[in-house]
Design an enzyme around this catalytic site. Structure first.
Site, PDB file in Angstrom:
ATOM      1  N   LYS A  25       0.838  -1.210   0.000  1.00  0.00           N
ATOM      2  CA  LYS A  25       0.000   0.000   0.000  1.00  0.00           C
ATOM      3  C   LYS A  25       0.874   1.262   0.000  1.00  0.00           C
ATOM      4  O   LYS A  25       0.633   2.192  -0.770  1.00  0.00           O
ATOM      5  CB  LYS A  25      -0.893  -0.065   1.245  1.00  0.00           C
ATOM      6  CG  LYS A  25      -1.888   1.034   1.412  1.00  0.00           C
ATOM      7  CD  LYS A  25      -2.987   0.604   2.363  1.00  0.00           C
ATOM      8  CE  LYS A  25      -2.600   0.662   3.836  1.00  0.00           C
ATOM      9  NZ  LYS A  25      -2.371   2.027   4.355  1.00  0.00           N
ATOM     10  N   ARG A 125      -7.720  13.010  12.472  1.00  0.00           N
ATOM     11  CA  ARG A 125      -6.268  12.743  12.495  1.00  0.00           C
ATOM     12  C   ARG A 125      -5.459  14.016  12.249  1.00  0.00           C
ATOM     13  O   ARG A 125      -5.819  14.840  11.411  1.00  0.00           O
ATOM     14  CB  ARG A 125      -5.936  11.640  11.490  1.00  0.00           C
ATOM     15  CG  ARG A 125      -6.656  10.347  11.888  1.00  0.00           C
ATOM     16  CD  ARG A 125      -6.410   9.218  10.953  1.00  0.00           C
ATOM     17  NE  ARG A 125      -5.037   8.737  11.000  1.00  0.00           N
ATOM     18  CZ  ARG A 125      -4.597   7.729  10.246  1.00  0.00           C
ATOM     19  NH1 ARG A 125      -5.422   7.133   9.396  1.00  0.00           N
ATOM     20  NH2 ARG A 125      -3.357   7.333  10.337  1.00  0.00           N
ATOM     21  N   GLN A 171       4.972   9.399   6.360  1.00  0.00           N
ATOM     22  CA  GLN A 171       4.024  10.241   5.630  1.00  0.00           C
ATOM     23  C   GLN A 171       4.519  11.685   5.623  1.00  0.00           C
ATOM     24  O   GLN A 171       4.499  12.360   4.598  1.00  0.00           O
ATOM     25  CB  GLN A 171       2.641  10.153   6.267  1.00  0.00           C
ATOM     26  CG  GLN A 171       2.030   8.770   6.134  1.00  0.00           C
ATOM     27  CD  GLN A 171       0.727   8.607   6.890  1.00  0.00           C
ATOM     28  OE1 GLN A 171       0.318   9.503   7.628  1.00  0.00           O
ATOM     29  NE2 GLN A 171       0.088   7.478   6.730  1.00  0.00           N
ATOM     30  N   ASP A 320       2.417  -0.860  11.829  1.00  0.00           N
ATOM     31  CA  ASP A 320       1.113  -1.342  11.360  1.00  0.00           C
ATOM     32  C   ASP A 320       0.865  -2.805  11.745  1.00  0.00           C
ATOM     33  O   ASP A 320      -0.258  -3.305  11.594  1.00  0.00           O
ATOM     34  CB  ASP A 320       0.997  -1.163   9.842  1.00  0.00           C
ATOM     35  CG  ASP A 320       1.005   0.311   9.448  1.00  0.00           C
ATOM     36  OD1 ASP A 320       0.622   1.147  10.281  1.00  0.00           O
ATOM     37  OD2 ASP A 320       1.410   0.614   8.313  1.00  0.00           O
ATOM     38  N   LYS A 347      -3.894   6.505  14.486  1.00  0.00           N
ATOM     39  CA  LYS A 347      -4.170   5.702  13.289  1.00  0.00           C
ATOM     40  C   LYS A 347      -5.666   5.759  12.964  1.00  0.00           C
ATOM     41  O   LYS A 347      -6.357   6.644  13.436  1.00  0.00           O
ATOM     42  CB  LYS A 347      -3.673   4.260  13.491  1.00  0.00           C
ATOM     43  CG  LYS A 347      -2.152   4.180  13.680  1.00  0.00           C
ATOM     44  CD  LYS A 347      -1.402   4.677  12.461  1.00  0.00           C
ATOM     45  CE  LYS A 347       0.095   4.742  12.689  1.00  0.00           C
ATOM     46  NZ  LYS A 347       0.808   5.455  11.644  1.00  0.00           N
ATOM     47  N   ARG A 351      -5.863   3.184  18.069  1.00  0.00           N
ATOM     48  CA  ARG A 351      -5.584   1.755  17.924  1.00  0.00           C
ATOM     49  C   ARG A 351      -4.972   1.146  19.187  1.00  0.00           C
ATOM     50  O   ARG A 351      -5.055  -0.061  19.384  1.00  0.00           O
ATOM     51  CB  ARG A 351      -4.650   1.567  16.727  1.00  0.00           C
ATOM     52  CG  ARG A 351      -4.731   0.226  16.087  1.00  0.00           C
ATOM     53  CD  ARG A 351      -3.876   0.144  14.837  1.00  0.00           C
ATOM     54  NE  ARG A 351      -4.608   0.383  13.613  1.00  0.00           N
ATOM     55  CZ  ARG A 351      -4.024   0.585  12.423  1.00  0.00           C
ATOM     56  NH1 ARG A 351      -2.712   0.600  12.323  1.00  0.00           N
ATOM     57  NH2 ARG A 351      -4.751   0.771  11.349  1.00  0.00           N
ATOM     58  N   ARG A 393      -7.123  -2.951  10.395  1.00  0.00           N
ATOM     59  CA  ARG A 393      -6.118  -3.851  10.990  1.00  0.00           C
ATOM     60  C   ARG A 393      -6.669  -4.525  12.254  1.00  0.00           C
ATOM     61  O   ARG A 393      -6.328  -5.661  12.552  1.00  0.00           O
ATOM     62  CB  ARG A 393      -4.818  -3.109  11.272  1.00  0.00           C
ATOM     63  CG  ARG A 393      -4.222  -2.523   9.973  1.00  0.00           C
ATOM     64  CD  ARG A 393      -2.743  -2.340   9.998  1.00  0.00           C
ATOM     65  NE  ARG A 393      -2.311  -1.496   8.890  1.00  0.00           N
ATOM     66  CZ  ARG A 393      -2.083  -1.910   7.637  1.00  0.00           C
ATOM     67  NH1 ARG A 393      -2.216  -3.183   7.329  1.00  0.00           N
ATOM     68  NH2 ARG A 393      -1.705  -1.059   6.701  1.00  0.00           N
TER      69      ARG A 393
HETATM   70  C1  S3P Z   1       2.713   5.072   6.033  1.00  0.00           C
HETATM   71  C2  S3P Z   1       3.363   5.483   7.149  1.00  0.00           C
HETATM   72  C3  S3P Z   1       2.947   5.110   8.508  1.00  0.00           C
HETATM   73  C4  S3P Z   1       2.011   3.914   8.486  1.00  0.00           C
HETATM   74  C5  S3P Z   1       0.937   4.057   7.454  1.00  0.00           C
HETATM   75  C6  S3P Z   1       1.552   4.177   6.072  1.00  0.00           C
HETATM   76  C7  S3P Z   1       3.211   5.524   4.718  1.00  0.00           C
HETATM   77  O1  S3P Z   1       2.264   6.210   9.089  1.00  0.00           O
HETATM   78  O2  S3P Z   1       1.449   3.695   9.753  1.00  0.00           O
HETATM   79  O3  S3P Z   1       0.084   2.938   7.463  1.00  0.00           O
HETATM   80  O4  S3P Z   1       2.827   4.940   3.684  1.00  0.00           O
HETATM   81  O5  S3P Z   1       4.007   6.472   4.696  1.00  0.00           O
HETATM   82  P1  S3P Z   1       3.055   7.447   9.804  1.00  0.00           P
HETATM   83  O6  S3P Z   1       3.806   8.185   8.761  1.00  0.00           O
HETATM   84  O7  S3P Z   1       1.971   8.277  10.427  1.00  0.00           O
HETATM   85  O8  S3P Z   1       3.948   6.817  10.819  1.00  0.00           O
END
Ligand code: S3P
Length: 434
Positions: A25, A125, A171, A320, A347, A351, A393
């Site tokens: 993903k 969020r 992210q 995750d 999340k 979570r 999840r």
């Molecule tokens: C992700 C980063 C993670 C992860 C999310 C996907 C990404 O989040 O938990 O499911 O694709 O960059 P955070 O950046 O908030 O840690």
């Protein structure tokens, strides 16, 4: 589909077979977005067809990006340097924070104004952590009180910044790197510990060199991107459900083909191996467009698990997978302690609390205290009717728990699994679990 019931696999029944989990993903979001930025056609094989990646697709379409998918191949017609079209309606990120945060970086560095909104869960969020550095780069960003969505972004000609992040968030890092590619000067992000590095690995495939110095990663803005060809490996976060399911059900043997094992993501594999799981990892070749993401063929069989401790520094590499690892710990010998889980509160649901409550309702001994989760293994769980709080999840964790818990386990809102793993129930049935 909403309520799904799983029965304990009784003696003589086990999980058997091979599963091809959905494309990763995180990598899929990035492939679509970088493909949209590079002029010309980018070819992506194995894109995740999850709802979350669909949200990025929807946002990009509204920004004038043509994306078509046929069988396993998706083609993105990239619009080139700051080439996005002005959107005419709100960009719908659904329940996907990755879509919202990465597209914020994209919007900020294009001469457009757009509003990003999401569903009820995403609307709670935090977006300030991304908005603040993007504003320092020159973007104009407005949010709802509490720095929550909807997020209005007015893009501008940005300047690179040197950002020191308080959280290890891929992210956030990726949003700034995406903006940085279309900015003047150099953009750097330094994290407290390394989060998933898919963006850094993918940018060079699009002609953008990335420099890394310890925990600091930098891109030079203003360079011309070129379209790419890439293969998305299977999602280890999805595979983790089968690794634990097969570990818990006596007699099981499950094979998983072409799963991504990027070291910034593979913490769950290591924790399961520390717990005594019988997981075999063999390198897999994804072909000539494989890029720089390592992949493996995984084979897992039943094993008696023992407790494990997870340190805060490990958490970004398995964030995750905490729910499914916590289920494994619930049926392991001894007391497991997961420390430094504060980010789990932000999340798809809270979570941390939701997970502890869910496990307790199935008869586990799980206690969240501060940012930690302590789990004392019990000999068996008891099936119950549970809600996953709309969190994919948690829903998949409960369904896997149902294979090992006495009696029946019903998950009220199981359709939320589509957020990351639309074929989960089909695969569960194919392996003999339904
Ligand atoms: C992700 C980063 C993670 C992860 C999310 C996907 C990404 O989040 O938990 O499911 O694709 O960059 P955070 O950046 O908030 O840690």
């Amino acid at each position: 589909m909403s309520k799904v019931t799983v029965k304990k696999l009784s003696a003589g029944k086990s999980l058997q077979g091979e599963v091809k989990v959905p494309g990763d993903k995180s990598i899929s979001h990035r492939a679509l977005i970088l493909g949209a930025m590079a002029p010309g056609p980018t070819r992506i094989e194995g894109l995740s067809m999850s709802d979350a990646v669909g949200s990025t697709w929807t946002c990009l379409r509204e920004l004038g990006v043509n994306i078509v998918s046929r069988a396993e191949v998706t083609t993105v017609s990239g619009r080139g340097w700051r080439g996005l079209a002005q959107p005419h309606k709100t960009l719908d990120a659904g329940g996907s924070a990755t879509s919202m945060r990465l597209v914020m970086g994209l919007l900020a560095s294009n001469p457009v104004a757009g509003t990003l909104a999401g569903n009820e869960s995403l609307s709670k969020r935090p977006m300030g952590r991304v908005a603040e550095p993007l504003r320092r780069m020159g973007a104009i960003i407005d949010m709802a009180p509490g720095d929550l969505p909807p997020v209005e972004v007015r893009g501008a000609a940005l300047n690179g910044i040197d950002h020191l992040s308080a959280v290890a968030s891929a992210q956030l890092k990726s949003s700034l790197l995406i903006a940085g590619v279309q900015s003047m000067g150099v953009t750097s992000v330094t994290e407290p510990c390394l989060s998933r590095d898919h963006t850094e690995r993918m940018l060079p495939l699009f002609g953008i060199p990335v420099e890394r110095e310890g925990l600091k990663v930098s891109v030079q803005g203003g360079l011309r991107m070129s379209p790419a060809r890439l293969v998305v490996p299977g999602d280890l976060s999805s595979a983790a459900f089968w690794l634990v399911a097969a570990s818990l059900v006596p007699g099981s043997k499950v094979r998983l083909a072409g799963v991504g094992v990027n070291p910034t993501r593979s913490g769950a594999l290591e924790v399961l191996q520390r717990m005594g799981a019988d997981v075999r990892v063999e390198p897999a070749d994804l072909g000539e467009d494989a890029g720089t993401e390592p992949a493996a063929r995984l084979e897992v069989g039943h094993a008696k698990l023992s407790a494990a401790d997870v340190a805060p520094e490990e958490v970004p590499r398995l964030i995750d997978e905490i729910p499914i690892l916590a289920l494994a710990a619930s049926l392991a010998d001894g007391i497991s302690l997961f420390r430094g889980l504060g980010e789990l509160r932000h999340k798809e649901s809270n979570r941390l609390e939701g997970l502890a409550g869910l496990l307790r309702s199935l008869g586990a001994k799980a206690e969240a205290s501060g940012d930690d989760l302590a789990i004392e293994g019990v000999p068996s769980l008891k099936g119950a009717s549970v809600s996953a709080s709309g969190d994919h999840r948690l829903a998949m964790t409960a369904l896997v728990a149902g294979l090992a818990a006495e009696g029946e386990t019903a998950v009220d809102d199981a359709s939320c699994v589509d957020a990351s793993y639309p074929g989960f129930l089909k695969d569960l049935s194919r392996l003999g679990g339904l």
